[in-house]
Motif scaffolding. Sequence first.
Motif, PDB file in Angstrom:
ATOM      1  N   GLU A 174      -9.193  -5.700   6.368  1.00 37.52           N
ATOM      2  CA  GLU A 174     -10.532  -6.302   6.447  1.00 37.52           C
ATOM      3  C   GLU A 174     -10.684  -7.387   5.384  1.00 37.52           C
ATOM      4  O   GLU A 174     -11.199  -8.470   5.636  1.00 37.52           O
ATOM      5  CB  GLU A 174     -11.614  -5.229   6.255  1.00 37.52           C
ATOM      6  CG  GLU A 174     -11.754  -4.300   7.443  1.00 37.52           C
ATOM      7  CD  GLU A 174     -12.815  -3.221   7.221  1.00 37.52           C
ATOM      8  OE1 GLU A 174     -13.441  -2.816   8.206  1.00 37.52           O
ATOM      9  OE2 GLU A 174     -12.997  -2.768   6.066  1.00 37.52           O
ATOM     10  N   GLU A 175     -10.222  -7.061   4.202  1.00 36.47           N
ATOM     11  CA  GLU A 175     -10.371  -7.987   3.090  1.00 36.47           C
ATOM     12  C   GLU A 175      -9.505  -9.238   3.278  1.00 36.47           C
ATOM     13  O   GLU A 175      -9.973 -10.359   3.145  1.00 36.47           O
ATOM     14  CB  GLU A 175      -9.994  -7.277   1.794  1.00 36.47           C
ATOM     15  CG  GLU A 175     -10.443  -8.023   0.573  1.00 36.47           C
ATOM     16  CD  GLU A 175     -10.465  -7.109  -0.635  1.00 36.47           C
ATOM     17  OE1 GLU A 175      -9.921  -7.513  -1.665  1.00 36.47           O
ATOM     18  OE2 GLU A 175     -11.003  -5.982  -0.519  1.00 36.47           O
TER      19      GLU A 175
ATOM     20  N   ASP B 256      -0.615   8.927   4.070  1.00 36.13           N
ATOM     21  CA  ASP B 256      -1.524  10.057   4.276  1.00 36.13           C
ATOM     22  C   ASP B 256      -2.826   9.507   4.867  1.00 36.13           C
ATOM     23  O   ASP B 256      -2.963   8.296   5.067  1.00 36.13           O
ATOM     24  CB  ASP B 256      -1.738  10.857   2.978  1.00 36.13           C
ATOM     25  CG  ASP B 256      -2.449  10.070   1.892  1.00 36.13           C
ATOM     26  OD1 ASP B 256      -3.081   9.042   2.203  1.00 36.13           O
ATOM     27  OD2 ASP B 256      -2.382  10.486   0.722  1.00 36.13           O
TER      28      ASP B 256
ATOM     29  N   MET C 293      -9.085  -1.081   5.078  1.00 34.89           N
ATOM     30  CA  MET C 293      -9.884  -1.821   4.087  1.00 34.89           C
ATOM     31  C   MET C 293      -9.150  -3.086   3.639  1.00 34.89           C
ATOM     32  O   MET C 293      -9.754  -4.153   3.477  1.00 34.89           O
ATOM     33  CB  MET C 293     -10.148  -0.942   2.849  1.00 34.89           C
ATOM     34  CG  MET C 293     -11.306   0.018   2.990  1.00 34.89           C
ATOM     35  SD  MET C 293     -11.283   1.305   1.705  1.00 34.89           S
ATOM     36  CE  MET C 293     -11.120   0.351   0.200  1.00 34.89           C
TER      37      MET C 293
ATOM     38  N   GLN D  46       0.825  -1.206   0.000  1.00 36.21           N
ATOM     39  CA  GLN D  46       0.000   0.000   0.000  1.00 36.21           C
ATOM     40  C   GLN D  46       0.866   1.266   0.000  1.00 36.21           C
ATOM     41  O   GLN D  46       0.576   2.228  -0.692  1.00 36.21           O
ATOM     42  CB  GLN D  46      -0.916  -0.009   1.233  1.00 36.21           C
ATOM     43  CG  GLN D  46      -1.723   1.268   1.451  1.00 36.21           C
ATOM     44  CD  GLN D  46      -2.837   1.419   0.436  1.00 36.21           C
ATOM     45  OE1 GLN D  46      -3.401   0.443  -0.042  1.00 36.21           O
ATOM     46  NE2 GLN D  46      -3.162   2.665   0.097  1.00 36.21           N
TER      47      GLN D  46
ATOM     48  N   LEU E 217      -5.789   9.114   3.769  1.00 34.57           N
ATOM     49  CA  LEU E 217      -6.532   8.170   2.932  1.00 34.57           C
ATOM     50  C   LEU E 217      -5.842   6.800   2.907  1.00 34.57           C
ATOM     51  O   LEU E 217      -6.503   5.758   2.878  1.00 34.57           O
ATOM     52  CB  LEU E 217      -6.676   8.744   1.518  1.00 34.57           C
ATOM     53  CG  LEU E 217      -7.702   8.109   0.589  1.00 34.57           C
ATOM     54  CD1 LEU E 217      -9.064   7.984   1.236  1.00 34.57           C
ATOM     55  CD2 LEU E 217      -7.817   8.927  -0.694  1.00 34.57           C
ATOM     56  N   ASP E 218      -4.497   6.820   2.953  1.00 36.20           N
ATOM     57  CA  ASP E 218      -3.756   5.552   3.028  1.00 36.20           C
ATOM     58  C   ASP E 218      -4.189   4.748   4.245  1.00 36.20           C
ATOM     59  O   ASP E 218      -4.348   3.525   4.164  1.00 36.20           O
ATOM     60  CB  ASP E 218      -2.243   5.808   3.144  1.00 36.20           C
ATOM     61  CG  ASP E 218      -1.608   6.191   1.819  1.00 36.20           C
ATOM     62  OD1 ASP E 218      -1.972   5.604   0.796  1.00 36.20           O
ATOM     63  OD2 ASP E 218      -0.725   7.074   1.825  1.00 36.20           O
TER      64      ASP E 218
ATOM     65  N   GLU F  87      -7.386   3.118   3.615  1.00 34.67           N
ATOM     66  CA  GLU F  87      -7.215   2.028   2.647  1.00 34.67           C
ATOM     67  C   GLU F  87      -6.530   0.816   3.276  1.00 34.67           C
ATOM     68  O   GLU F  87      -6.843  -0.326   2.931  1.00 34.67           O
ATOM     69  CB  GLU F  87      -6.420   2.521   1.431  1.00 34.67           C
ATOM     70  CG  GLU F  87      -7.253   3.410   0.533  1.00 34.67           C
ATOM     71  CD  GLU F  87      -6.519   3.773  -0.748  1.00 34.67           C
ATOM     72  OE1 GLU F  87      -6.998   3.399  -1.819  1.00 34.67           O
ATOM     73  OE2 GLU F  87      -5.472   4.428  -0.663  1.00 34.67           O
TER      74      GLU F  87
END
Lengths: 233, 77
Positions: free
Chosen positions: B48-49, B36, B45, B15, B38-39, B42
């Motif tokens: 989680e996946e 940042d 996310m 990432q 938003l990182d 992400e």
Amino acid sequence: MANKKVIVTGGNRGIGKGIVLSLLECGYEVLATCRDASNFDFSHENLSVANLDISDDASVEAFRISVEEFEPNILINNAGITKDNLFLRMSEDDWNEVINTNLNGVFKITKLVVKGMLKRRWGRIINISSISGSMGNPGQTNYSASKAGVDAFTRSLAKELGSRNITVNSIAPGFIETDMTEGVLDQEIIDKIPLKRAGKVEDVASLVNFLSSEESNYITGQTLVVDGGLFMK
Amino acid sequence: MSEVLDKVVEIVCNQLTVNKDDVTPDSSFVEDLGADSLDTVELVMAFEEEFGLEIPDDEAENITTIKSAVDWIQNNS
């Protein structure tokens, strides 16, 4: 087909229908919604339809599965309503209903698509606003507030998602010939429009096509006005 | 332990495009690895996946380092 899967809310009539037809013509795969999907009076091999009431949480939640299966990389937030009345006569229900659909609905549907766009590092979000949101219009305090909200939402979200190659723009149509403007459009208004005619849904749809394409790569956070020159800043 | 740690490090490296050698359990995503805001969302996310979990937003806010991510995942799976 890469980057060509589009969701259009409120795609069964008016500007939404024009957008759907024009995207289909350009080879996009479209998932179009409306409150009652049996209202779609047209079909196409690349068109699928779904029931969705963007003002209703349960309906939005049910739509989530369709979104996950479809994996859209373009979202056109088009669904919207009017409940016009002079401010002094406007009920709180009419205020709330318009804000809830036009503004809160955009929030909810955008939430459903952004995660996928982030993962794929590409996305287009196009919100259909209105010049009413920037110039004001008597009888539309609720509608214009909702559309100004959409424009502001557009700018903030564009800043949040820009680094991930997701652009967010809004389109502010002026007077377009649809069911929504029937009975509103008169000669007095036409006279004020520099191009001396009302807009056609195709006039808006062609801009949606452009903003959906790779050609609009470097445009984000903007409200683009399609109004024949009626409102100039 | 090490299996979860390895996966977390791998996700973080992908990432944030950082090198495995620069990552320690105490590495902070933002302060040490250049994420940042938003990182960080992400990353959650991606965790989680990978681990088939749902991390509530208020708990996700506390996942700021490799170690805190590994701990949360181990305590909740």
